[in-house]
Structures are given as C-alpha cells and as structure tokens.
Design a protein around this motif. Structure first.
Motif, short mmCIF file in Angstrom:
data_model
loop_
_atom_site.label_atom_id
_atom_site.label_comp_id
_atom_site.label_asym_id
_atom_site.label_seq_id
_atom_site.Cartn_x
_atom_site.Cartn_y
_atom_site.Cartn_z
N GLU A 1 0.85 -1.13 -0.15
CA GLU A 1 -0.01 0.09 0.07
C GLU A 1 0.87 1.34 -0.20
N THR B 1 4.80 3.65 2.64
CA THR B 1 4.37 2.63 2.54
C THR B 1 3.77 2.05 3.58
N ASP B 2 3.23 0.79 3.54
CA ASP B 2 2.63 0.01 4.73
C ASP B 2 3.72 -0.49 5.63
N ASP B 3 3.40 -0.75 6.76
CA ASP B 3 4.43 -1.05 7.76
C ASP B 3 5.34 -2.46 7.46
#
Length: 433
Positions: free
Chosen positions: A383, A399-401
């Motif tokens: 994401e 970004t996502d984690d």
C-alpha cells in the motif's frame, strides 16, 4: 468510502493520481497485488504492470484489477494511462484496456478518453496529442522522446487512429473537439457521444484546466444509471475531479529533508531520466552502473558485488545512483538488447529493499514507469499513500508497515517526468522553485 477509484497500468503513474488527489485535499491510497482495499479514503486505486505487458498476461492483469475495483460503489472509475499515451497493439494496449472495461461494465456505453494534463504540458487538440519537452511543445509523433520510446515509440498523434489500431476490427472512435467548450455545445455533445450505440470510445480535447474541470463535472453528473462513470485518462482528470469535488486551493510543496544518504535506483532508458542521473552524478552522487551481466538474469556473484559497492558508499554517507542505463546512448543499452521489465524492476527493487532493511538509507527514489510495479513488489510494498507534495507527477510517498522500505521517504518517478535536478531537490540539496 471512496468516491473515486482508479486502475493504473503502471505504478509511477498511479502515484501521480495519488499526488493530484492529495494536492486538492482528498485522501488517497494505492494498493499493490492482493492487498485489501482501504475504506478510510476518498480515492482508492490498484496498480499493476499492465503497461509493460501484452497478450494473455495483459488481459489477466487488467481483468483481475477491474474485478477488484468493481467491488466498491464508486462515482467515477479512471483507467489510468500515461499522459503521453505511449502504448502499442502488443504492449500496454490502451485500446485493449478499453475493451476490457466494456467487458466488465457492459452497460456503460462509449468510454471517454482524455489523457491531457495541461499543468504538466500534455494537451489534446482536434484529437492530436501534444507533450512539452525542454520548453517546447511537440506533437506526439514528433516528440524528441516519445517518438523514440524504447518499447512503444509513438508514430501517430491522432488518438482516434492510435486507438482504432489497437481495438478489434470494426470498433469506432469519435471525439469532442475544442470549439465545443466555447460554443456551449459540450454538454449536448457529451450526452450524444455517451449514448451513441455504435461507438466504442471517444477522445475529448483539452488544453486548459477549465476544459478538464468541465469534463470532470460531466463525469460526476452522469447519474446513478451509469455508475461508475468510466474514463481513460491521466493525472489531469484526477486533478480536475479532486479540484471540483473539494473546492480547496492546491497544496504547495515544502522543503525536503533527508535523514541520511539517499539511494536512487533507475531502470529507465528515457533521455529525461538520463539528464536527471547526470545532474546528480555531476554534483557528487556516487555512480553505480548495473553490470551488463545482470540485465538479463540473476547472477549471485554480480549481485553480491553490486550490494557491496552500494552499501560501502551509503555507509560512508554518500548519496548513490544505481542505474541499468543512462539513456539509449549508454553502451550497455545496445549490448543488452531487449530486457525484461519484470527482471529489471525486481533487481533494483530488491536492492533498495536490502539497503533499507540494513538501515543504510531511509530515503529511496525509484525511476522507471514500466519497471516500477515490479520494483515495489520486490520491496514487499502492498500500500502507498502520499506524505508530501513534491514535483508534478512525483509525490513523496510512504508505504505500509510490512514493506522492506517501511518508514522511508519514497519518490516514484516515471521515465519522462521531472526537472533535471529532481534528485538534488529530493535530497534537500536544491531549492524547489
């Protein structure tokens, strides 16, 4: 719940969609692969590598993404293509994309096509498409870069002809031309084209933001019987949709600051990107060419040597540029011949991911439209959201984690976009005008 959705045929172009939404006050998110679609945003999109695909692989990718985005009750759905419209009947076919839109949304009727992005120097007049380069505006088939694109050179400027060549035999393409805006005929022509039983698509002219805004209002006013309203276009139409929906003034870019050395990775053969790499290297960035032996397939010894060179430079506090080519005049470009975008994207993406995981950089730039989706997949990105406005068509993202580059500032840039000093601006070494 999102009002606007998009399916993008490459990842750097998709990041521009997020940038345009963010610029006018809308929250957006982009998912990659099978990541869940978020519900806490105004704009949601899916990006894949369709621009670099052909045949069954193209069909499978676009069908998959359209099926997923169709699960959301959207007002407008954008099939996002490059604002330079580069495609061919066999690679990244926009015409085939339109056919797959009709396949998924069979009751929609003719689909408008509007790739203009006036703020970015992309214009359509009497169906001919134009793009700015080095302060001059060129017709697409005479453009110094796009007419010589390494995979999809554009030899025709009339988008009706481009699409007709890419669509199945017998498909028809019409247009709405510039005089319609001044004569007040736009709304009637829009209704006529949208309801024409024999049309597959129609090209919509635009050379100014006011034209894009009128088009955006027409899309938003289509009514519930045609939801989602479909359009094929670029960041220009998303900017207009966001601008007319939010009514907010545009956000302006702020100064950029890094937390350490910057790593830029590039698989773009564009002369625009070559100039940007040259600018950084001339100003002291460490130049790391990817060996020819890595351009076609894996080689553990060469990968280890590349990692060692990049990690040593970053550990010493130097900004680094890693590139598969510095334009088409680079001897590697001729020696390598045709390359697989999936391989190149994965190569540079995995490298960036390893450097970020090792804590050697928190500021990463990825250059290349055809390869960017593969690069981010190799980083484990699922994401993206915009964290800061930057240059047109190049936002700063997070970004996502779970990604290898989680917590990094991430710049995604297509091959044809951005000022010559974009890397130094990203590094806070040059002022944004």
């Amino acid at each position: 719940m999102a009002s606007f959705g998009f399916v993008a045929d490459d990842l750097t172009g998709a990041s521009d969609i997020l940038a345009q939404a963010h610029r006018y006050g809308l929250d957006g998110a982009l998912v990659i692969g099978d990541a869940p679609l978020p519900v806490d945003v105004d704009v949601v999109g899916i990006a894949g590598p369709a621009r670099s695909l052909g045949g069954a692989a193209f069909d499978d990718a676009v069908r998959r993404d359209l099926a997923r985005i169709a699960e959301i009750d959207l007002d407008v759905l954008l099939y996002k293509v490059c604002s330079t419209f580069d495609s061919s009947p066999t690679i990244g076919s926009i015409g085939r994309g339109i056919e797959l839109l009709h396949e998924r949304f069979g009751d929609h009727g003719p689909i408008p096509v509007a790739p203009a992005q006036p703020a970015f120097g992309r214009f359509t007049a009497f169906s001919d498409h134009y793009a700015a380069f080095a302060g001059q505006v060129h017709r697409l088939d005479r453009h110094p870069v796009m007419s010589r694109h390494p995979s999809t050179p554009m030899h025709e400027a009339d988008l009706r002809r481009v699409l007709t060549e890419q669509l199945s035999g017998g498909a028809t393409v019409d247009a709405i031309h510039l005089p319609a805006y001044d004569t007040g005929a736009f709304t009637d022509l829009w209704t006529d084209r949208r309801q024409a039983p024999d049309l597959t698509a129609f090209v919509v002219d635009a050379v100014g933001e006011q034209h894009m805004d009128e088009l955006a209002r027409a899309l938003r006013d289509t009514g519930n019987d045609a939801r989602p309203a479909l359009i094929v276009g670029s960041g220009g139409i998303m900017a207009a949709l966001a601008r007319t929906a939010s009514g907010e003034p545009p956000r302006t870019p702020g100064p950029q600051r890094t937390s350490g050395p910057v790593l830029a990775v590039s698989a773009s053969a564009s002369s625009v990107t070559a100039d940007q790499l040259d600018d950084a290297i001339k100003h002291g960035w460490v130049d790391v060419p990817v060996a020819v032996g890595l351009l076609h397939g894996p080689d553990d010894a060469l990968v280890a040597a590349l990692d060692e060179q990049v990690s040593a430079a970053l550990s010493a506090g130097h900004d680094v540029v890693v590139h598969a080519t510095r334009g088409t005049s680079d001897p590697r470009y001729t020696a390598a011949g045709p390359v697989d975008p999936a391989h190149l994207g994965s190569l540079i993406g995995a490298l960036a991911g390893r450097m970020a995981t090792a804590g050697l950089t928190r500021d990463v730039a990825v250059f290349g439209g055809d390869t960017s989706s593969h690069a981010l997949s190799a980083m484990g990105v699922r994401e993206l959201r915009v964290s800061d406005q930057f240059v047109t068509a190049g936002p700063i993202c997070r970004t996502d984690d779970h990604a290898a580059v989680a917590g990094c500032r991430l710049l995604l840039k297509g091959g044809q976009v951005g000022p010559p000093d974009i890397l130094r601006r990203f590094a806070g070494q040059a002022n944004h005008p």
